[in-house]
Enzyme design. Structure first.
Site, PDB file in Angstrom:
ATOM      1  N   ALA A  74      32.183   3.835 -67.690  1.00  0.00           N
ATOM      2  CA  ALA A  74      31.765   2.447 -67.482  1.00  0.00           C
ATOM      3  C   ALA A  74      31.137   2.359 -66.092  1.00  0.00           C
ATOM      4  O   ALA A  74      31.339   3.243 -65.261  1.00  0.00           O
ATOM      5  CB  ALA A  74      32.958   1.493 -67.588  1.00  0.00           C
ATOM      6  N   GLU A  76      30.236  -0.676 -62.967  1.00  0.00           N
ATOM      7  CA  GLU A  76      30.508  -2.064 -62.588  1.00  0.00           C
ATOM      8  C   GLU A  76      29.271  -2.830 -62.116  1.00  0.00           C
ATOM      9  O   GLU A  76      29.343  -3.568 -61.122  1.00  0.00           O
ATOM     10  CB  GLU A  76      31.582  -2.092 -61.489  1.00  0.00           C
ATOM     11  CG  GLU A  76      31.165  -1.501 -60.125  1.00  0.00           C
ATOM     12  CD  GLU A  76      31.532  -0.044 -59.951  1.00  0.00           C
ATOM     13  OE1 GLU A  76      31.622   0.681 -60.960  1.00  0.00           O
ATOM     14  OE2 GLU A  76      31.722   0.388 -58.792  1.00  0.00           O
ATOM     15  N   GLU A 110      36.937  -2.454 -64.230  1.00  0.00           N
ATOM     16  CA  GLU A 110      35.548  -2.847 -63.906  1.00  0.00           C
ATOM     17  C   GLU A 110      35.504  -4.289 -63.401  1.00  0.00           C
ATOM     18  O   GLU A 110      34.739  -4.607 -62.485  1.00  0.00           O
ATOM     19  CB  GLU A 110      34.646  -2.676 -65.139  1.00  0.00           C
ATOM     20  CG  GLU A 110      34.587  -1.255 -65.680  1.00  0.00           C
ATOM     21  CD  GLU A 110      34.247  -0.211 -64.629  1.00  0.00           C
ATOM     22  OE1 GLU A 110      33.428  -0.489 -63.739  1.00  0.00           O
ATOM     23  OE2 GLU A 110      34.837   0.887 -64.687  1.00  0.00           O
ATOM     24  N   GLU A 132      37.607   2.931 -55.454  1.00  0.00           N
ATOM     25  CA  GLU A 132      38.109   3.303 -56.778  1.00  0.00           C
ATOM     26  C   GLU A 132      39.634   3.268 -56.842  1.00  0.00           C
ATOM     27  O   GLU A 132      40.213   2.895 -57.861  1.00  0.00           O
ATOM     28  CB  GLU A 132      37.605   4.704 -57.165  1.00  0.00           C
ATOM     29  CG  GLU A 132      36.096   4.778 -57.374  1.00  0.00           C
ATOM     30  CD  GLU A 132      35.594   3.770 -58.407  1.00  0.00           C
ATOM     31  OE1 GLU A 132      36.401   3.254 -59.203  1.00  0.00           O
ATOM     32  OE2 GLU A 132      34.388   3.480 -58.404  1.00  0.00           O
TER      33      GLU A 132
HETATM   34 ZN   LIG Z   1      35.774   2.106 -60.547  1.00  0.00          ZN
END
Ligand SMILES: [Zn+2]
Length: 217
Positions: A74, A76, A110, A132
């Site tokens: 994914a 963001e 996200e 992260e």
């Molecule tokens: Zn991330």
């Protein structure tokens, strides 16, 4: 806004839509028809994060889209989060309960970035682990708020003892290299004590609080 968060998509995908608590449109797009789980989950998590961060979601809309053969799990992009199909779409008949939790965790991760990472951004990639790691920690709070029966806990203790990792990163290949397990787990490792947990959560929230009180509106 930093350039890596910009995203435009032209497609004829179908979508489902609802509104956030602040009456902003929230949509989920998919090629073969989006499911309602990621929509219900997404808007619930977004509303929760608004309360948790005490900063309203800053954009006029939030879209999430499942892209066939998307290279990452994914990404963001601000206001238009892109996903590999398996990380956004849940099939009641064909998917396992693990798939359901995986979708919930990725969506919450996200959406956490919409605040931490996007609204406030690190100066350079060598601190990616903080971006992260914090999103990986906060995703548990979002999922736990949505579905308490899953007993997701707070995500602490998942990481083993990880070595420190910090070095100058300038070439795109060097930056890509640091999107690894260590970057995603390092904050969790550091939150070994209650005191450190409070400190780590306080610092990004403080950053968001100060952002919301600057003269930029
Ligand atoms: Zn991330």
């Amino acid at each position: 806004m930093v350039t890596y968060l910009a995203c435009f998509i032209v497609c004829d995908f179908q979508y489902v839509e609802t509104n956030t608590k602040a009456v902003k449109p929230f949509r989920v797009y998919a090629h073969a028809g989006p499911d309602q789980l990621s929509l219900a989950l997404g808007v619930d998590v977004l509303n929760y994060f608004e309360e948790y961060f005490k900063v309203e979601y800053p954009l006029p809309k939030q879209d999430m889209i499942a892209i066939p053969d998307f290279i990452s799990g994914a990404m963001e992009h601000w206001g238009l989060i892109t996903y590999r199909e398996t990380n956004l779409l849940y099939d009641d008949l064909g998917s396992s309960s693990y798939n359901k939790q995986r979708v919930a965790a990725v969506v919450a991760h996200e959406l956490a970035h919409m605040w931490f990472g996007n609204l406030v951004t690190l100066e350079w990639w060598d601190d990616l682990w903080l971006n992260e790691g914090f999103a990986s920690y906060i995703e548990y709070k979002g999922v736990a708020n949505y579905e308490k029966d899953w007993d997701m806990g707070d995500g602490l203790g998942r990481a083993a003892h990880l070595p420190p990792k910090r070095a100058a990163r300038n070439h795109p290949d060097e930056i890509t290299e640091i999107f690894d397990t260590i970057s995603y787990s390092k904050v969790e490792e550091r939150m070994e004590t209650e005191r450190l947990t409070k400190l780590w959560v306080f610092a990004p929230k403080r950053e968001l609080f100060e952002w919301s009180h600057r003269d930029h509106k």
